[in-house]
Design an enzyme around this catalytic site. Structure first.
Site, mmCIF file in Angstrom:
data_model
loop_
_atom_site.group_PDB
_atom_site.id
_atom_site.type_symbol
_atom_site.label_atom_id
_atom_site.label_comp_id
_atom_site.label_asym_id
_atom_site.label_seq_id
_atom_site.Cartn_x
_atom_site.Cartn_y
_atom_site.Cartn_z
ATOM 1 N NE ARG A 112 -3.115 -2.311 7.155
ATOM 2 C CZ ARG A 112 -3.260 -1.811 5.938
ATOM 3 N NH1 ARG A 112 -2.287 -1.818 5.093
ATOM 4 N NH2 ARG A 112 -4.392 -1.287 5.542
ATOM 5 C CE1 TYR A 113 -3.549 -1.072 12.509
ATOM 6 C CE2 TYR A 113 -5.194 -1.298 10.788
ATOM 7 C CZ TYR A 113 -4.198 -0.562 11.399
ATOM 8 O OH TYR A 113 -3.868 0.664 10.912
ATOM 9 N NE ARG B 30 -8.499 -1.968 13.559
ATOM 10 C CZ ARG B 30 -7.628 -2.017 14.563
ATOM 11 N NH1 ARG B 30 -7.685 -2.983 15.453
ATOM 12 N NH2 ARG B 30 -6.673 -1.116 14.656
ATOM 13 C CB CYS C 254 -17.813 4.029 -6.265
ATOM 14 S SG CYS C 254 -16.492 3.123 -5.457
ATOM 15 C CB CYS D 10 -13.368 9.990 -4.981
ATOM 16 S SG CYS D 10 -14.936 9.470 -4.241
ATOM 17 C CB CYS E 179 -10.172 6.464 -5.512
ATOM 18 S SG CYS E 179 -10.466 4.800 -4.860
ATOM 19 N NE ARG F 136 -9.153 -0.210 -0.626
ATOM 20 C CZ ARG F 136 -10.098 -0.115 0.301
ATOM 21 N NH1 ARG F 136 -11.363 -0.068 -0.045
ATOM 22 N NH2 ARG F 136 -9.768 -0.082 1.579
ATOM 23 C CG ASP G 11 -3.794 6.678 1.661
ATOM 24 O OD1 ASP G 11 -3.424 6.959 2.815
ATOM 25 O OD2 ASP G 11 -4.821 6.027 1.398
ATOM 26 C CG ASP H 154 -3.726 3.853 6.500
ATOM 27 O OD1 ASP H 154 -2.972 3.098 7.143
ATOM 28 O OD2 ASP H 154 -4.858 3.533 6.120
ATOM 29 C CE LYS I 259 -7.211 4.319 8.821
ATOM 30 N NZ LYS I 259 -7.400 2.874 8.608
HETATM 31 S S1 SF4 Z 1 -12.834 6.951 -2.443
HETATM 32 FE FE1 SF4 Z 1 -12.640 5.296 -3.994
HETATM 33 S S2 SF4 Z 1 -13.696 3.555 -3.102
HETATM 34 FE FE2 SF4 Z 1 -14.358 5.351 -1.946
HETATM 35 S S3 SF4 Z 1 -16.251 6.051 -2.956
HETATM 36 FE FE3 SF4 Z 1 -14.574 7.194 -3.860
HETATM 37 S S4 SF4 Z 1 -13.969 6.008 -5.663
HETATM 38 FE FE4 SF4 Z 1 -15.192 4.655 -4.376
#
Ligand code: SF4
Length: 401
Positions: free
Chosen positions: A124-125, A128, A137, A141, A144, A146, A309, A346, A353
């Site tokens: 995107r940038y 990077r 993972c 979380c 998350c 994603r 987000d 973001d 960002k």
């Molecule tokens: S935020 Fe998403 S990608 Fe990052 S550790 Fe937690 S579950 Fe995994």
């Protein structure tokens, strides 16, 4: 050195461990593979470590297909078994808030899939790229960004996809900085990480490799001697390896986490932290201040405080931007600049960002009658609320002193 963070923070981590995992040896507890193999992934497992509310129980079942649950035994011993408002429990145990979609939310809020010149890499940038190495993972979380692919073993990037992504980096000389992400790249073996860093080190225009990982927080045992050796081996004048981690709450700064950071820092690898601002987790100034102070003791620089987000189903975690600004304002003064993260949004659709700063300054015409009329002045409000003006420089001096 033992700082005994857990006890200092009023947690009974070793006691909880012996209650929840009485037959586990110290060798097993210190082995990240044991934690991976004993992750809590079902309602039945979860009932053994916390007293579930009806909402948590129903949500755990309802969200299982869309975004799996996985909690390491280590994290389980940090959660309050009785209190559903526990900030660590809220990050790991599903609630019905995840089933609601709020206006503006979308499955790929940062348009990471749109900015993919090849599969498995977002560019995107100019200088990077974000390289996706795994969809696993240690813990998933609940906020998350994603969810569309993380936790899904079917969409896992394979070796050929990674080769294509590395080839793109090789033939794109503007790329200086590679963010190794996922999922969590520390889900890969030390050998695979070693090979990946080796491949990046061999690309002349790549100067920085950043490992984005939450394992220091959710599975600090993963930072073993082998990983430290890999990190140390790849620090050179040509390639700097950084670790970008993700602590959200001071209770996550345990002795085990301190040791993980110590192992990494002692290889000369800088560590930066990216927290997400989460309602009911860290949306209080004293919590954020405590987090920053503990991170600095762990040699981790608080880098970003990310506004949550527009990921689908995380509206219950999202604060307003006004609340975020007020929190940042409250940190300035009580906390040194070293401990203050940059609050960033973001932008959706891949806008990138942008920093959000509290309103400290206003420009106004200089009051009439001064010696050097004609210039404006800037009026700043300091951390105590005091207004202090400085003149905007004139094109030339008004006299010789
Ligand atoms: S935020 Fe998403 S990608 Fe990052 S550790 Fe937690 S579950 Fe995994």
């Amino acid at each position: 050195m033992q700082l005994d963070f857990a006890r200092a923070f009023g947690e009974a981590h070793p006691v909880v461990r012996s209650r929840l995992y009485p037959d586990t040896t110290d060798a097993e507890w210190g082995d990240w593979r044991w934690h991976q193999q004993h992750r809590i992934t079902t309602v039945e497992d979860l009932e053994r470590v916390v007293r579930l509310t009806d909402d948590e129980r129903a949500a755990t079942q309802a969200t299982a297909r869309r975004f799996r649950m996985a909690i390491t035994p280590y994290w389980a011993t940090l959660m309050d078994p009785e209190d559903p408002a526990c900030p660590l429990r809220r990050q790991a145990v599903p609630t019905s808030g995840e089933l609601r979609v709020w206006p503006g939310e979308r499955p790929d809020p940062l348009a990471e899939e749109t900015f993919m010149p090849v599969p498995g890499l977002t560019h995107r940038y100019p200088d990077r790229v974000l390289l996706y190495t795994t969809h696993n993972c240690a813990m998933y979380c609940r906020y998350c960004t994603r969810k569309r692919k993380v936790s899904d073993p079917d969409s896992q990037p394979g070796k050929s996809e990674l080769d294509v992504a590395l080839d793109y980096i090789r033939r794109t000389p503007t790329v200086r900085d590679v963010i190794i992400s996922g999922g969590d790249p520390l889900s890969l073996s030390n050998e695979r990480l070693d090979a990946l860093l080796e491949a990046l080190a061999a690309i002349p225009h790549v100067e920085v490799a950043r490992l984005g990982t939450r394992n220091l927080v959710t599975l600090p045992q993963r930072v073993d001697a082998g990983l430290a050796a890999v990190l140390g081996r790849h620090q050179s004048r040509h390639l700097a390896v950084w670790v970008m981690t993700h602590f959200n709450h001071p209770k996550e700064c345990t002795d085990d986490a301190w040791e993980a950071c110590e192992r990494i820092a002692s290889t000369g690898t800088p560590i930066q932290n990216q927290s997400v601002l989460l309602r009911g987790v860290n949306d209080q100034a004293d919590v954020l201040a405590q987090l920053s102070r503990r991170l600095l003791r762990m040699r981790v620089k608080p880098y970003y405080l990310l506004h949550a987000d527009l990921e689908e189903g995380i509206g219950h975690f999202r604060t307003t931007i006004g609340e975020g600004k007020a929190l940042l304002h409250a940190l300035r003064g009580p906390l040194s600049g070293l401990g203050i993260p940059q609050y960033v949004v973001d932008l959706p659709t891949g806008g990138g960002k942008v920093p959000v700063v509290p309103d400290y300054e206003a420009q106004r015409p200089r009051p009439a009658g001064g010696d050097d009329p004609g210039a404006d002045e800037w009026v700043f409000t300091n951390w105590q609320g005091r207004a202090i003006a400085i003149p905007e420089p004139l094109p030339g001096p008004v006299g010789i002193g």
